[in-house]
Design an enzyme around this catalytic site. Structure first.
Site, mmCIF file in Angstrom:
data_model
loop_
_atom_site.group_PDB
_atom_site.id
_atom_site.type_symbol
_atom_site.label_atom_id
_atom_site.label_comp_id
_atom_site.label_asym_id
_atom_site.label_seq_id
_atom_site.Cartn_x
_atom_site.Cartn_y
_atom_site.Cartn_z
ATOM 1 N N GLY A 282 -3.062 7.713 1.570
ATOM 2 C CA GLY A 282 -3.855 6.524 1.074
ATOM 3 C C GLY A 282 -5.527 6.700 1.490
ATOM 4 O O GLY A 282 -5.558 7.581 2.842
ATOM 5 N N GLU A 283 -6.424 6.290 0.942
ATOM 6 C CA GLU A 283 -7.717 6.314 1.148
ATOM 7 C C GLU A 283 -8.135 5.506 2.363
ATOM 8 O O GLU A 283 -9.281 5.477 3.034
ATOM 9 C CB GLU A 283 -8.491 6.231 0.098
ATOM 10 N N GLY B 131 0.923 -1.201 0.048
ATOM 11 C CA GLY B 131 -0.052 -0.141 0.037
ATOM 12 C C GLY B 131 0.949 1.288 -0.031
ATOM 13 O O GLY B 131 0.587 1.929 -0.874
ATOM 14 N N HIS B 132 2.051 1.030 0.822
ATOM 15 C CA HIS B 132 2.697 2.237 0.973
ATOM 16 C C HIS B 132 3.656 2.641 -0.520
ATOM 17 O O HIS B 132 3.655 3.617 -1.123
ATOM 18 C CB HIS B 132 3.799 2.249 1.982
ATOM 19 N N GLN C 41 -8.523 10.331 8.272
ATOM 20 C CA GLN C 41 -7.082 10.994 8.361
ATOM 21 C C GLN C 41 -7.029 12.006 7.123
ATOM 22 O O GLN C 41 -6.330 13.010 7.255
ATOM 23 C CB GLN C 41 -6.113 9.979 8.441
ATOM 24 N N GLN D 217 0.546 10.486 18.427
ATOM 25 C CA GLN D 217 -0.845 9.982 17.579
ATOM 26 C C GLN D 217 -1.389 8.577 18.301
ATOM 27 O O GLN D 217 -2.373 8.191 17.990
ATOM 28 C CB GLN D 217 -0.925 10.015 16.257
ATOM 29 N N ASP E 166 -7.262 5.114 5.260
ATOM 30 C CA ASP E 166 -7.207 6.054 6.647
ATOM 31 C C ASP E 166 -8.141 7.217 6.107
ATOM 32 O O ASP E 166 -7.480 8.472 6.000
ATOM 33 C CB ASP E 166 -6.212 6.483 6.879
HETATM 34 O O1 PAF Z 1 -0.637 7.359 8.321
HETATM 35 C C1 PAF Z 1 0.233 7.366 8.832
HETATM 36 O O2 PAF Z 1 1.020 6.439 8.605
HETATM 37 C C2 PAF Z 1 0.387 8.404 9.694
HETATM 38 O O3 PAF Z 1 -0.797 8.637 10.537
HETATM 39 C C3 PAF Z 1 1.186 9.698 9.282
HETATM 40 C C4 PAF Z 1 0.225 10.395 8.270
HETATM 41 C C5 PAF Z 1 2.590 9.273 8.655
HETATM 42 C C6 PAF Z 1 1.411 10.573 10.644
HETATM 43 O O4 PAF Z 1 2.199 9.883 11.351
#
Ligand code: PAF
Length: 294
Positions: free
Chosen positions: A157-158, A41-42, A163, A66, A160
């Protein structure tokens, strides 16, 4: 340590110096913020950034502010060497990749604490209700990363989805001159959304977790505007409640329908409006989230 052909930088100042030395790329920088433990995904985000920009910066930083659960933070995998090896598989695209992997003191020069944002309620429901303070932590680190990385396009990515909505709000609040590029969810062959948390499941649990996407597909089939005998939002909620009764190994943390970009649950369809179904479940102690456009 510099991985062959990938430039690894531990400090903001080094990143700035290194980017300044390569003015030929400065006009088009794609940025992919991550917490490492990279998966396909990344890599899809990095690939897209590499195709759409002259240079890519990937940040790898497990952001403590977080996490509202110390155990979740402690369990988070740190796999920098593996991450660098995975990123190097994308170098054939010809786009240079900087990896910014700072320590907390480099990014949080004023102390490791979350700022308090007014996200107009986007942050208080769903993930935010289950993980109080989570989006203040995300907002804080993304804001710091945007200061450290002079990006033109930032890839999220969608999966999250909440987010994504929060960082879009952050961009507006901070008047950032950058483009946020939402990227589609990458799934395992069985439909399970790719996530670093999937690592905590056995193979047979991963197979079983396909239930989440199957349920969302059923929701989409019955909730799309063009669906024959389209169910109402309430009907879709009941559908998921019934499905969950037959799958007691999944505890539903939430399921709801929201308008695209907003986080307010809807009770009736409005013509022309776009919707998304959001779900979070706890499965064998692992919290998994997913969503689908209707
Ligand atoms: O989605 C993530 O991996 C994290 O929430 C992010 C956006 C890198 C912030 O730490």
């Amino acid at each position: 340590m510099n991985h062959p052909e990938i430039l690894l930088l531990r400090h903001r100042i080094e990143l700035a110096d290194s980017l300044a030395k390569h003015t030929q790329w400065a006009s088009s920088i794609g940025f992919v913020p991550t917490m490492g433990a990279l998966h396909p995904g990344h890599l899809a985000l990095v690939e897209r950034a590499a195709l759409e920009n002259k240079a890519v910066v990937v940040s790898i930083f497990v952001n403590p502010t977080q996490f509202n659960n110390a155990q979740d933070l402690a369990l988070y995998p740190h796999t920098l060497d593996r991450d660098l090896a995975l990123l190097s598989t994308l170098l054939h695209l010809g786009t240079p990749i900087w990896v910014y992997a700072p320590g907390a003191e480099d990014l949080y020069s004023d102390g490791v604490k979350a700022q308090s944002f007014d996200f107009q309620g986007l942050d208080s429901v769903f993930e935010g209700a289950d993980r109080p303070g989570h989006f203040n932590g995300v907002g804080t680190v993304v804001s710091l990363l945007w200061k450290a990385v002079p990006a033109h396009r930032v890839y999220f990515g969608e999966k999250d989805y909440q987010q994504l909505c929060v960082v879009q709000a952050l961009k507006r609040m901070e008047h950032r001159d950058l483009e946020i590029i939402p990227c589609p969810i990458v799934r395992e062959p069985n439909g399970l959304a790719m996530s670093s948390r999937n690592e905590r499941l056995t193979d047979s649990q991963r197979n079983r977790a396909a239930w989440i996407y199957q349920t969302l597909q059923e929701v989409a089939d019955r909730g799309r505007a063009a669906a024959p005998n389209r169910l109402s939002p309430h009907g879709l909620r009941s559908l998921v409640t019934r499905a969950a009764q037959e799958a007691p190994d999944f505890q539903i943390a939430y399921f709801d329908i929201v308008t695209e970009g907003g986080m307010t649950p809807v009770d009736q369809w409005v013509t022309g409006e776009k919707y998304r179904a959001l779900i979070a479940v706890v499965f064998h102690g692992v919290r998994l989230i997913d969503n689908i456009a209707l």
